[in-house]
Design a protein around this motif. Structure first.
Motif, PDB file in Angstrom:
ATOM      1  N   MET A  57       0.692  -1.256  -0.005  1.00 24.85           N
ATOM      2  CA  MET A  57       0.030  -0.251   0.131  1.00 24.85           C
ATOM      3  C   MET A  57       0.871   1.239   0.014  1.00 24.85           C
ATOM      4  O   MET A  57       2.033   1.398   0.672  1.00 24.85           O
ATOM      5  N   GLU A  58       0.676   2.216  -0.926  1.00 21.19           N
ATOM      6  CA  GLU A  58       1.282   3.615  -1.120  1.00 21.19           C
ATOM      7  C   GLU A  58       0.286   4.635  -0.455  1.00 21.19           C
ATOM      8  O   GLU A  58       0.756   5.490   0.072  1.00 21.19           O
ATOM      9  N   GLU A  59      -0.939   4.719  -0.648  1.00 18.33           N
ATOM     10  CA  GLU A  59      -1.816   5.695  -0.162  1.00 18.33           C
ATOM     11  C   GLU A  59      -3.169   5.312   0.092  1.00 18.33           C
ATOM     12  O   GLU A  59      -3.611   4.220  -0.353  1.00 18.33           O
ATOM     13  N   ILE A  60      -3.991   5.882   0.903  1.00 16.83           N
ATOM     14  CA  ILE A  60      -5.288   5.812   1.180  1.00 16.83           C
ATOM     15  C   ILE A  60      -6.091   7.113   0.715  1.00 16.83           C
ATOM     16  O   ILE A  60      -5.735   8.224   1.063  1.00 16.83           O
ATOM     17  N   ARG A  61      -6.906   6.954  -0.162  1.00 20.27           N
ATOM     18  CA  ARG A  61      -7.456   8.169  -0.719  1.00 20.27           C
ATOM     19  C   ARG A  61      -9.081   8.489  -0.349  1.00 20.27           C
ATOM     20  O   ARG A  61      -9.766   7.479  -0.345  1.00 20.27           O
ATOM     21  N   VAL A  62      -9.227   9.520   0.301  1.00 18.37           N
ATOM     22  CA  VAL A  62     -10.620   9.742   0.751  1.00 18.37           C
ATOM     23  C   VAL A  62     -11.098  10.863   0.071  1.00 18.37           C
ATOM     24  O   VAL A  62     -10.726  11.985   0.054  1.00 18.37           O
ATOM     25  N   ARG A  63     -12.385  10.388  -0.603  1.00 13.74           N
ATOM     26  CA  ARG A  63     -13.078  11.595  -1.707  1.00 13.74           C
ATOM     27  C   ARG A  63     -14.469  11.411  -1.257  1.00 13.74           C
ATOM     28  O   ARG A  63     -15.020  10.381  -1.127  1.00 13.74           O
ATOM     29  N   LEU A  64     -14.873  12.689  -0.806  1.00 17.40           N
ATOM     30  CA  LEU A  64     -16.295  12.803  -0.097  1.00 17.40           C
ATOM     31  C   LEU A  64     -17.289  12.359  -1.162  1.00 17.40           C
ATOM     32  O   LEU A  64     -17.097  12.713  -2.222  1.00 17.40           O
ATOM     33  N   ASN A  65     -18.093  11.436  -0.512  1.00 14.04           N
ATOM     34  CA  ASN A  65     -19.397  10.881  -1.220  1.00 14.04           C
ATOM     35  C   ASN A  65     -18.904   9.765  -2.249  1.00 14.04           C
ATOM     36  O   ASN A  65     -19.645   9.749  -3.400  1.00 14.04           O
ATOM     37  N   ARG A  66     -17.595   9.275  -2.188  1.00 15.45           N
ATOM     38  CA  ARG A  66     -17.312   8.115  -3.218  1.00 15.45           C
ATOM     39  C   ARG A  66     -16.542   7.260  -2.314  1.00 15.45           C
ATOM     40  O   ARG A  66     -15.960   7.566  -1.287  1.00 15.45           O
ATOM     41  N   PRO A  67     -16.421   6.193  -2.619  1.00  9.09           N
ATOM     42  CA  PRO A  67     -15.833   4.897  -2.075  1.00  9.09           C
ATOM     43  C   PRO A  67     -14.269   5.244  -1.566  1.00  9.09           C
ATOM     44  O   PRO A  67     -13.646   5.792  -2.548  1.00  9.09           O
ATOM     45  N   LEU A  68     -13.864   4.684  -0.494  1.00 13.42           N
ATOM     46  CA  LEU A  68     -12.280   4.863  -0.302  1.00 13.42           C
ATOM     47  C   LEU A  68     -11.399   4.056  -1.156  1.00 13.42           C
ATOM     48  O   LEU A  68     -12.011   3.019  -1.635  1.00 13.42           O
ATOM     49  N   GLU A  69     -10.389   4.667  -1.573  1.00 11.98           N
ATOM     50  CA  GLU A  69      -9.497   4.084  -2.261  1.00 11.98           C
ATOM     51  C   GLU A  69      -8.302   3.721  -1.985  1.00 11.98           C
ATOM     52  O   GLU A  69      -7.539   4.748  -1.194  1.00 11.98           O
ATOM     53  N   LEU A  70      -7.803   2.410  -2.051  1.00 14.64           N
ATOM     54  CA  LEU A  70      -6.256   2.021  -1.573  1.00 14.64           C
ATOM     55  C   LEU A  70      -5.570   2.061  -2.845  1.00 14.64           C
ATOM     56  O   LEU A  70      -5.501   1.565  -3.969  1.00 14.64           O
ATOM     57  N   VAL A  71      -4.699   2.858  -2.884  1.00 13.26           N
ATOM     58  CA  VAL A  71      -3.394   3.098  -3.809  1.00 13.26           C
ATOM     59  C   VAL A  71      -2.459   1.875  -3.749  1.00 13.26           C
ATOM     60  O   VAL A  71      -1.651   2.329  -2.752  1.00 13.26           O
ATOM     61  N   LEU A  72      -2.083   0.962  -4.477  1.00 13.93           N
ATOM     62  CA  LEU A  72      -1.265  -0.129  -4.189  1.00 13.93           C
ATOM     63  C   LEU A  72      -0.053   0.101  -5.201  1.00 13.93           C
ATOM     64  O   LEU A  72      -0.163   0.704  -6.328  1.00 13.93           O
TER      65      LEU A  72
END
Length: 322
Positions: free
Chosen positions: A28-43
């Motif tokens: 895992m490199e990042e956790i992206r939080v965008r309001l009103n959209r699913p959490l994203e894991l950048v791998l």
């Protein structure tokens, strides 16, 4: 480490995020939080979404309060730069609606996205290249160059550990880290979280241009280490450090030696030969070591894959991306 990340989120998210971090710990490199959209894991191998976790505006406000300790004004300068660094050296990028003053960003409001970059400590990652930085009983002034997420901070952290602790035939030197964003040492209340060397002193949360001279006056270091130089004031401070006879190891956001040479305000670095060694990293996980004239130096051993530079190291490909 996982707990400090999970605590940024409301209680209802924590267990799922802990499981995700544990599942992808080495990828895992990042956790992206965008309001009103699913959490994203950048791998490192792509990305994944946690479709069941969709943060809303109240969740975003909770995260911001956790980052700022419910006191946004304390982090006003950092917010203007677009990120906050938290304990452990984690950098959290922030974007949203900007408020301008005289054409410059005064603050960021109505925050819509967070980018939590996963910090890492890779003990020994600098061991294969440290000998290339040795100058008799000391070290060459060295600039680590690379784009975001190429491993610059991870590498400079381990270089600090080796120089400040000693290795092989090299005695430990007095190292002074000027850690403007608390990313190299990951300090909390002034105490380094990461291993940065037995003889290493850390000046935390201080602007680089001022901190370098303060460090020289107060701690008389043999080597100064700073992350992410680039401003005109940084370049001027570097000149002062060199005039004082203190060594330097720095990082710089750039994709190549040639890019530095072509930049108007960075060109003095090349023209005045501030650095005798350049470590050029790339996102496709290759490394090149250059001398003060930009000539490629040969390596006599393979690098480890701690920074995921791959299991092979082809000398013939070293100059493909300079």
């Amino acid at each position: 480490m996982e707990q400090s990340i999970a605590r940024l989120f409301p209680e209802k998210y924590r267990q799922r995020i802990l499981l995700a971090i544990q599942e992808h710990r080495d990828n895992m490199e990042e956790i992206r939080v965008r309001l009103n959209r699913p959490l994203e894991l950048v791998l490192k191998s792509g990305y994944a979404t946690l479709d069941e976790l969709i943060p809303d505006e109240s969740d975003g406000q909770y995260i911001l309060n956790q980052l700022s300790g419910y006191s946004r004004y304390k982090f006003e300068e950092e917010l203007k730069q677009g990120y906050i660094t938290i304990a452990g050296g984690y950098r959290v990028g922030i974007v949203g609606r900007t408020v301008l003053e005289k054409g410059s960003i005064k603050q960021i409001q109505s925050i819509s996205s967070f980018n939590i970059r996963m910090a890492s400590e890779k003990i020994g990652i600098a061991q294969p290249i440290i000998n290339s930085l040795v100058k008799q009983s000391s070290y060459y002034n060295t600039l680590i160059v690379g784009p975001p997420q190429s491993g610059k901070t991870t590498l400079i952290r381990d270089i600090s550990r080796l120089i400040g602790t000693g290795w092989g035939h090299m005695e430990a030197k007095k190292v002074g880290i000027v850690d403007e964003r608390s990313e190299i040492a990951g300090s909390r209340n002034g105490i380094p979280f990461y291993q940065v060397g037995k003889r290493t002193d850390v000046l935390d949360n201080c602007p680089k241009s001022e901190g370098m001279m303060l460090m020289i006056r107060s701690m008389s270091p043999d080597i100064i280490i700073v992350d992410e130089i680039g401003s005109v004031r940084d370049i001027e401070a570097i000149q002062e450090v060199i005039r004082s006879g203190v060594g330097l190891v720095c990082t710089l956001h750039s994709d190549s030696y040639q890019s530095i040479k072509q930049s108007k305000h960075l060109k003095p670095i090349i023209e005045n030969q501030f650095f005798q060694r350049y470590l050029v990293l790339s996102r496709n996980k290759k490394i090149t070591i250059l001398d003060h004239e930009g000539k490629t130096l040969g390596l006599n051993r393979r690098l480890t894959n701690e920074l995921d530079w791959g299991n092979s190291f082809n000398h013939r490909n070293l100059t493909n991306w300079i």
